[in-house]
Design an enzyme around this catalytic site. Structure first.
Site, PDB file in Angstrom:
ATOM      1  N   GLY A 218      77.287  23.326  15.111  1.00 22.19           N
ATOM      2  CA  GLY A 218      77.294  24.840  15.410  1.00 22.19           C
ATOM      3  C   GLY A 218      77.269  25.662  13.893  1.00 22.19           C
ATOM      4  CB  SER A 219      77.876  28.973  12.868  1.00 27.64           C
ATOM      5  OG  SER A 219      77.224  29.310  14.148  1.00 27.64           O
ATOM      6  CB  THR A 220      81.026  24.537  11.033  1.00 22.90           C
ATOM      7  OG1 THR A 220      80.631  23.463  11.787  1.00 22.90           O
ATOM      8  CG2 THR A 220      82.185  25.307  11.844  1.00 22.90           C
ATOM      9  CE  LYS A 222      74.495  30.228  11.731  1.00 20.11           C
ATOM     10  NZ  LYS A 222      75.131  31.519  12.469  1.00 20.11           N
TER      11      LYS A 222
END
Lengths: 492, 437
Positions: A218-220, A222
């Site tokens: 997920g966004s981790t 990014k």
């Protein structure tokens, strides 16, 4: 007749020569394969007569020790393994079953030390004189208070927590839920009981989620995309990127969280608000090769050099049909990979390594569980020194990321990781979609470090299949883990 | 030095060996030296001296090396049995006393071996009966799928051990009669001369018996032993290689056809081909025995683990051997245990000792003065050598593993008694051959 008799004798000499040849084959020429055959458990049984060394936590708490058992009839003494901490350390410490000849975890990877096979000369002489045979003790880097904080935070939910000391690579905590109780698994050498216990274990409880489960990050993720962007020189934290909602990538519109449409945003804002559209654009702009390079610098695609058995440490990366493919492969949806979705399969350990590198000026240290090995008299046999594994990014990139990630906790999605003590935390949330968005059940992530100015702990938390967002569920767990690590004196 | 004095001197090293062997095991087990090691050594030496005296009085000119070589093997076996379980060694020691008694009786009673020739059909019939008995309900019994033992009450009796001697006696006397006919032959066929059917018939019958053994007692090992001894005798009697070659072909064909149909033999062949197959390994009567035998040998390496240091099983809290690592360590797999503890060097020494016995046996045959004695010595030596080859070849994966004993080393009364009788016959033959005229 006599010549026939002599010929007959020659024949028997040849036949016996064949016997000697075959005996040599098994004893000398092909002995190695036979000795290590999985069906052959002589070595483990032999080891059961020697007390294995203890496995200890960083503060000396006993994680595994050998108990002497005397058989009632023969009076033979042998040793059995006992695990006083139950299931909490099982996924990492593993177990050593003398009867079935099976081992896992540190019990397997450190077997030569624990069984007393690897001896230094001075100790060897000592052992000869004293006639006392026992294995060496292995002291781990695991901090019991941090372990407890992590397991309490997960509170029975399936998931994993990994906490590292960024400057040394020490693993402060490595927790997997659900797990198993090694004492029940060994069942006192009762194979039937052991088998029955195994049958009660579900949901991959025998595996270490921290090192063996490939989760969508997920966004981790990014953080990795941002590192690639800043390292490329094409971006600074203030570069403006289009973060509009529902931009089309790979002919499918990509929505932002909550359908928000911030329009043009800086990279910093994009990370703080976790704007999907912006990172989709960055990933596509950088291209597959740049993203691949950045990932590899963080240790993706390679087996993390952790001191567990190799088959218990999984490589992270982009998975297609259970095989790792490169970011520039035609099967990869680059925009969605850039925001941590698509085919990414990443272990909690790998994410902890990512945040640890950010915390340590881009320098990724070799993660390790073993701190030192001591013999029975306390002499240090082996001391594990900090070792640089990779330079994951430029130091300046790491500094920018730290400040951006501090903003995430201060004013963005990671607010619940705030310690409230004046010690600043940096981090990144993640809410990994499991396919069914409407149900609202996701894998929830948080990766973070503290203190921001001089990080002493880096942590990755994942809670499986829960309602809510990473910032609401995983961040509070990270908060208590970070606090307990700082209390335990991590990084001193 | 006279033959007997040489023999007496040669017995000393084996007594020393047995003492040293027991001492090593005591040291390993209890960390102190019990005088029992000396007792065992002393008793063993006394037994050997009794045997030696028997020979001194009944066969003063007999071969001086046979008896000491047997003593060395016996003492090796005794030490290894003691190491597995004290009670085995005590019983085995008792069997040695009985065996020596039988040896003495044979030496004293059987002054003229040609007496045996007269009763050859009785002996042949008796031997075949012995082989069939284990198949009869009530007294027979299968172990590991092969019918090899006769059980009367608590006693178990390995029929094949005695039958092998009877059959060799019969074959030796039969071939002495017919060898001339076989050599000079009658008809020519395919460029070779073949003896008339009247004489060839019995030979076919013997092949038939070997096949029958395979079907009835389901044991490849014993049929190889018997038929091999027959071929060896046929070769020595006729001096023509083609007989044993044809015989070997016929046996191979028969074994292929019959063996493929007899379940037990089939299992053994499968286990031999894939000993490390996990499925076969788990199966009862599967490949575990062979696989463990090979593991044990690998564990021994070049020099071995030392007496008492091999892993043969693990006792659990209740003292029960939970995992048997080396099944049948006391009989079938004793060679693997010896290799495990004394290494390739020890195993080679054992094989060399056997080869020396075989060498002395054939020497008796070459020195013998009449055809029957020559054939008998050849036959006895061959069947002895084949027995060693079948069991050692079995545990080292040269041939499929079948259960025969390792002569003088394996645990077992029948084996010890029969082999002492065999030794007595060889000593008697040797005495006849070497007696000055």
């Amino acid at each position: 007749m006599n010549s026939s008799i002599r010929n007959l004798f020659v024949l028997f000499v040849v036949l016996f020569g064949v016997l000697v040849a075959f005996t040599s084959r098994w004893t000398v020429f092909e002995d190695k394969g036979l000795r290590t055959d999985a069906l052959n458990n002589r070595d483990v049984i032999r080891a059961s007569r020697v007390p294995r060394g203890k496995i200890l936590a960083a503060d000396g708490t006993v994680l595994a020790r050998s108990k002497s058992v005397k058989s009632r009839d023969t009076g033979n003494r042998y040793y059995q393994r006992v695990y006083p901490q139950g299931s909490l350390y099982a996924a990492t410490v593993g177990f050593s079953d003398q009867t079935l000849g099976q081992q896992a975890g540190l019990e397997r990877s450190q077997n030569d030390f624990l069984s007393g096979k690897a001896v230094k000369l001075a100790t060897a002489v000592n052992k000869l004189i004293q006639g006392d045979q026992r294995g060496d003790d292995v002291r781990t880097t695991l901090e019991p208070s941090v372990m407890k904080a992590a397991v309490q935070g997960l509170n029975g939910r399936a998931g994993s927590v990994v906490a590292l000391e960024p400057k040394t690579g020490k693993v402060l905590a490595m927790v997997t839920v659900p797990s198993y109780d090694p004492d029940d698994l060994i069942a006192g050498g009762d194979a039937a009981k052991s088998e029955a216990y195994r049958k009660t274990l579900k949901n991959g409880a025998l595996l270490s989620r921290a090192t063996q489960f490939p989760y969508v990050p997920g966004s981790t993720f990014k953080v990795v995309t941002t590192a690639a962007a800043l390292d490329s020189g094409k971006y600074t934290p203030d570069t403006l990127v289009n973060g509009a909602n529902n931009q089309t990538f790979s002919s499918v519109p990509l929505g932002n969280f909550g359908g928000e449409d911030p329009g043009m945003v800086t990279v910093r804002q994009a990370l703080v608000q976790s704007v999907n559209g912006a990172f989709g654009n960055i990933a596509v702009d950088l291209g597959g090769r740049a993203l691949q390079t950045a990932m590899e610098k963080f240790g993706f695609d390679s087996r993390p050099p952790l001191d567990l058995p190799e088959d218990q440490v999984r490589r992270s990366g982009i998975l297609r049909k259970d095989k790792l493919i490169k970011a520039y492969s035609k099967y990869v949806d680059l925009a969605r990979t850039g925001i941590g979705q698509d085919k990414l399969g990443v272990t909690p350990l790998q994410m902890a390594m990512v945040v640890s590198a950010v915390a340590n000026d881009g320098k990724l240290m070799k993660p390790h569980l073993v701190d030192r090995v001591t013999d029975a008299d306390g002499r240090v046999q082996e001391q594990v020194e900090p070792e640089t594994y990779k330079q994951a990014m430029k130091a300046s990139t790491a500094a920018s990321l730290r400040s951006m990630m501090a903003n995430v906790v201060d004013e963005g999605t990671g607010a619940q990781a705030n310690l409230g003590t004046g010690v600043k935390v940096g981090g990144k949330t993640g809410t990994a979609e499991l396919g069914n968005v409407t149900a609202g059940i996701n894998n929830l992530w948080f990766i973070g470090f503290a203190p921001v100015e001089d990080p002493k702990v880096a942590v990755a938390v994942i809670v499986e299949k829960s309602a809510g967002q990473g910032g609401q569920v995983a961040a509070p767990i990270a908060k208590t883990v970070i606090q307990s690590a700082l209390d335990a004196g991590a990084g001193r | 030095m006279s033959a007997r004095n040489r023999e007496a001197l040669a017995l000393l090293p084996s007594a020393l060996l047995v003492t040293a062997g027991f001492a090593a095991i005591f040291l390993k087990r209890d960390a102190f030296l019990s005088d029992a090691s000396l007792t065992y050594g002393g008793v063993f030496l006394a037994l050997c001296l009794v045997g030696h005296l028997v020979v001194r009085f009944t066969a003063p000119n007999a071969d001086p090396y046979l008896f000491p070589l047997v003593a060395v093997l016996a003492c090796f076996g005794l030490v290894e049995l003691y190491r597995i379980d004290e009670s085995f060694a005590r019983l085995q020691a008792q069997w040695f006393v009985v065996g020596l008694g039988l040896f003495a009786v044979t030496m004293v009673m059987l002054k003229d071996l040609h007496l045996l020739e007269r009763y050859r059909y009785t002996i042949a019939f008796g031997s075949i009966l012995l082989l069939i008995l284990p198949r009869l309900p009530g007294i027979g019994g299968a172990s590991n799928g092969a019918y090899l033992s006769i059980n009367v009450g608590p006693l178990s009796f390995q029929a094949a051990e005695f039958a092998k001697i009877g059959i060799v006696i019969f074959l030796a006397s039969y071939l002495r009669d017919t060898r001339q006919v076989l050599i000079h032959g009658g008809r020519r066929f395919l460029g070779m001369s073949f003896p008339p059917l009247r004489h060839f018939g019995p030979l076919l019958a013997i092949w038939g018996v070997a096949m029958m053994l395979l079907i009835f007692i389901r044991d490849l090992g014993s049929s190889v032993m018997f038929f091999g001894a027959f071929l060896a005798l046929l070769y020595v009697a006729t001096g023509k290689k083609r007989f044993p070659v044809i015989g070997l072909g016929a046996f191979a064909l028969g074994a292929y056809v019959v063996g493929g149909r007899v379940g037990h033999v089939q299992d053994r062949v499968e286990a031999w081909r894939h000993p490390f197959d996990p499925e076969l390994f788990q199966q009862t009567g599967g490949s575990a025995q062979l696989a463990q035998s090979l593991f044990a040998q690998a564990d021994g390496g070049l020099f071995g683990r030392g007496f008492g240091q091999a892993e043969i099983g693990l006792t659990d809290q209740n003292g029960v051997i939970g995992t048997t690592l080396l099944p049948a360590a006391k009989n079938d797999l004793i060679y693997s245990l010896i290799t495990n503890e004394t290494g390739l060097l020890g195993a080679t020494a054992i094989l060399l000792a056997y080869l020396l016995i075989i060498n002395r046996g054939f020497r008796v045959a070459t020195l013998a003065r009449d055809p029957f004695s020559k054939l008998l010595a050849t036959g006895l030596t061959s069947v002895f050598a084949l027995q060693v080859f079948v069991i050692v070849g079995g545990v080292t994966k040269v041939i499929p593993l079948t259960g025969v004993t390792l002569p003088f080393i394996s645990y077992g009364g029948s084996s010890i008694m029969a082999n002492f009788v065999l030794l007595a016959l060889l000593m008697r033959l040797s005495e006849d051959a070497r007696r000055p005229t």
